[in-house]
Scaffold this motif. Structure first.
Motif, short mmCIF file in Angstrom:
data_model
loop_
_atom_site.label_atom_id
_atom_site.label_comp_id
_atom_site.label_asym_id
_atom_site.label_seq_id
_atom_site.Cartn_x
_atom_site.Cartn_y
_atom_site.Cartn_z
N VAL A 198 0.87 -1.17 0.00
CA VAL A 198 0.00 0.00 0.00
C VAL A 198 0.90 1.22 0.00
CG1 VAL A 198 -1.80 1.30 1.19
CG2 VAL A 198 -1.82 -1.21 1.27
N GLY A 199 0.95 1.93 -1.10
CA GLY A 199 1.82 3.10 -1.21
C GLY A 199 1.93 3.59 -2.63
N ARG A 200 2.51 4.76 -2.79
CA ARG A 200 2.69 5.33 -4.12
C ARG A 200 3.62 4.47 -4.97
NH1 ARG A 200 3.19 9.73 -0.51
NH2 ARG A 200 1.50 11.25 -0.70
N LEU A 201 3.39 4.48 -6.26
CA LEU A 201 4.29 3.79 -7.18
C LEU A 201 5.30 4.81 -7.70
CD1 LEU A 201 1.81 1.55 -9.25
CD2 LEU A 201 3.03 1.01 -7.12
N ASN A 202 6.31 5.11 -6.88
CA ASN A 202 7.32 6.08 -7.29
C ASN A 202 8.73 5.57 -6.97
OD1 ASN A 202 7.69 6.52 -4.51
ND2 ASN A 202 6.43 8.35 -4.48
N GLU A 203 9.72 6.34 -7.37
CA GLU A 203 11.11 5.92 -7.20
C GLU A 203 11.48 5.74 -5.73
OE1 GLU A 203 13.09 5.07 -9.51
OE2 GLU A 203 12.21 5.88 -11.35
N ASN A 204 10.94 6.59 -4.86
CA ASN A 204 11.29 6.47 -3.45
C ASN A 204 10.74 5.18 -2.84
OD1 ASN A 204 12.19 7.48 -0.75
ND2 ASN A 204 10.00 7.51 -0.36
N LEU A 235 5.06 5.13 -11.69
CA LEU A 235 5.79 4.02 -12.32
C LEU A 235 4.87 2.90 -12.81
CD1 LEU A 235 8.80 3.63 -9.83
CD2 LEU A 235 8.76 4.87 -11.99
N GLU A 236 3.59 3.16 -12.89
CA GLU A 236 2.65 2.08 -13.23
C GLU A 236 2.96 1.46 -14.60
OE1 GLU A 236 -2.15 1.14 -13.40
OE2 GLU A 236 -1.45 3.19 -13.05
N HIS A 237 3.27 2.30 -15.58
CA HIS A 237 3.57 1.76 -16.92
C HIS A 237 4.79 0.86 -16.88
CE1 HIS A 237 3.78 1.49 -21.25
NE2 HIS A 237 5.01 1.99 -21.24
N LEU A 241 5.06 -3.27 -17.71
CA LEU A 241 6.05 -3.83 -18.64
C LEU A 241 6.91 -4.88 -17.94
CD1 LEU A 241 7.29 -0.68 -20.62
CD2 LEU A 241 5.87 -2.55 -21.48
N PHE A 242 7.33 -4.56 -16.71
CA PHE A 242 8.17 -5.48 -15.95
C PHE A 242 7.45 -6.81 -15.72
CE2 PHE A 242 10.09 -7.22 -12.10
CZ PHE A 242 11.45 -7.03 -12.33
N ILE A 243 6.18 -6.73 -15.36
CA ILE A 243 5.40 -7.95 -15.11
C ILE A 243 5.20 -8.74 -16.40
CG2 ILE A 243 3.14 -8.81 -14.38
CD1 ILE A 243 3.03 -6.43 -12.41
N LEU A 255 -2.30 -5.58 -9.68
CA LEU A 255 -2.38 -4.16 -9.34
C LEU A 255 -3.85 -3.81 -9.09
CD1 LEU A 255 0.45 -4.41 -10.65
CD2 LEU A 255 0.12 -2.09 -11.52
N LEU A 256 -4.17 -3.54 -7.83
CA LEU A 256 -5.55 -3.22 -7.47
C LEU A 256 -5.88 -1.76 -7.68
CD1 LEU A 256 -5.83 -5.28 -4.15
CD2 LEU A 256 -6.59 -5.95 -6.43
#
Length: 372
Positions: A198-204, A235-237, A241-243, A255-256
């Motif tokens: 549970v959290g933002r999809l960002n670099e941090n 970073l969702e895109h 791609l990674f998955i 991804l909910l």
């Protein structure tokens, strides 16, 4: 003892009717102290004037002519004038972003002890260090979620080392443990075991490292599932791609997306383990929510998470940016009894991270300041 909370920031789009939904932590702290017999007032800059009482806590919403997010050197004189009408032993100011305002308030109410609480802000550059140290020097004490973060601020010269300091969690959670089987019927989360992000999809937050480590773990735990709940999707895109490029992950990661906070408790209570790859956090609200539901932490080895997990004695800590470390720590953790680890997690939350625990620690700190 009379404690006054002062909140300079507000969201201009939030009406009075939504105040407690928008700022649950303010009431969590205040109610915890009120329950211990402390008299508590809350002063909040706001879009309109209002006042009310809830759970023994008096709230004063004050409209002034300044913008919602003050500039560092703005003086909200009308707001300060309202505060000066009350009586105060302790004035607790949320965020070092308002060190200048705290400096002014100390001059207006010199008899009160001023406490500034850290809320994830960073000390910045050398010029900011000088300003922070000068204006916060009029304060009497500081609260940080982590002793290590406090020491870093002292080390860079952003605050003086001769002030009293307390290590107290920034906020807590009113969620509670619920039966896993019942909750999974509601959420349809499956897996053995179930991991939750549970959290933002960002670099941090670094979800890609978590996914890399999780893919390694799937070789030994092929029935494990990882679910990601998030609001910001920077970073969702890349994650999609990674998955797609990793056949092991395709059927084991879902991804909910965004879920309303009021509905998220059932998802915590459907999970066994909570994961995050954060490189920096001032505390960790999603982690404390997870722990309040007994979800076992598998998070990065950073100062705030070390405090929240008793230096890794609760769950496990892994090295930032290192999927191998995630994998190795997860392997060890998964060999332990889920029931035992859940019980440890709930016990540590109750004794150290709950609002009741926060209230006890805060009252002790305030009393130590008044005794000086």
């Amino acid at each position: 003892m009379k404690v006054t909370f002062v909140n300079y920031y507000y969201d201009r789009d939030v009406p009075t009717s939504e105040y407690f939904n928008k700022y649950p932590v303010i009431h969590g702290w205040s109610k915890a102290l009120s329950d211990l017999g402390v008299r508590v007032d809350v002063y909040q800059r706001f879009r309109n004037d209002d006042s009310f009482t809830k759970d023994g806590v008096n709230y004063f919403l004050v409209r002034d002519s300044k913008r919602a997010e003050l500039k560092w050197n703005q003086n909200p004189a009308l707001f300060h004038e309202k505060i000066c009408q009350g009586d105060h032993n302790i004035i607790h100011i949320n965020s070092f972003s308002y060190s200048y305002q705290s400096y002014i308030l100390k001059r207006l109410v010199p008899s009160a002890k001023i406490v500034i609480q850290h809320h994830a802000e960073k000390p910045g550059n050398k010029i900011k260090h000088i300003l922070l140290k000068y204006f916060s020097s009029s304060s009497d004490g500081f609260i940080f979620s982590s002793k290590e973060i406090y020491k870093e601020w002292v080390k860079v010269g952003a605050i003086l080392p001769d002030k009293k300091f307390a290590e107290i969690m920034e906020g807590s959670s009113d969620f509670s443990f619920q039966d896993r089987s019942d909750m999974r019927k509601k959420t349809n989360l499956t897996g053995n075991p179930v991991f939750l992000w549970v959290g933002r999809l960002n670099e941090n937050k670094d979800p890609l490292t978590v996914l890399s480590g999780f893919s390694k773990l799937l070789n030994e735990y092929p029935n494990a599932k990882l679910y990601l709940i998030f609001s910001e999707s920077e970073l969702e895109h890349k994650i999609h791609l990674f998955i797609e490029q990793n056949s092991v992950l395709k059927n084991n990661v879902k991804l909910l997306g965004f879920i309303e906070h009021r509905d998220i408790c059932v998802y915590y209570n459907s999970a066994d383990y909570f994961v995050l790859g954060s490189h920096y956090e001032g505390s960790g609200f999603s982690l404390v929510e997870a722990m309040s539901c007994g979800v076992i932490p598998l998070v990065t080895d950073i100062p705030s998470f070390r405090m929240m997990t008793d230096n890794g004695n609760i769950g496990a800590l892994w090295k930032c940016g290192d999927p191998d470390s995630f994998y190795e720590k997860a392997k060890v953790l998964l060999k332990k009894s889920i029931a035992v680890e859940m019980k440890k997690t709930l016990s540590y939350f109750t004794g150290n991270l709950s609002y009741t625990a926060i209230g006890v620690k805060a009252r002790q700190f305030y009393e130590s300041l008044i005794g000086d």
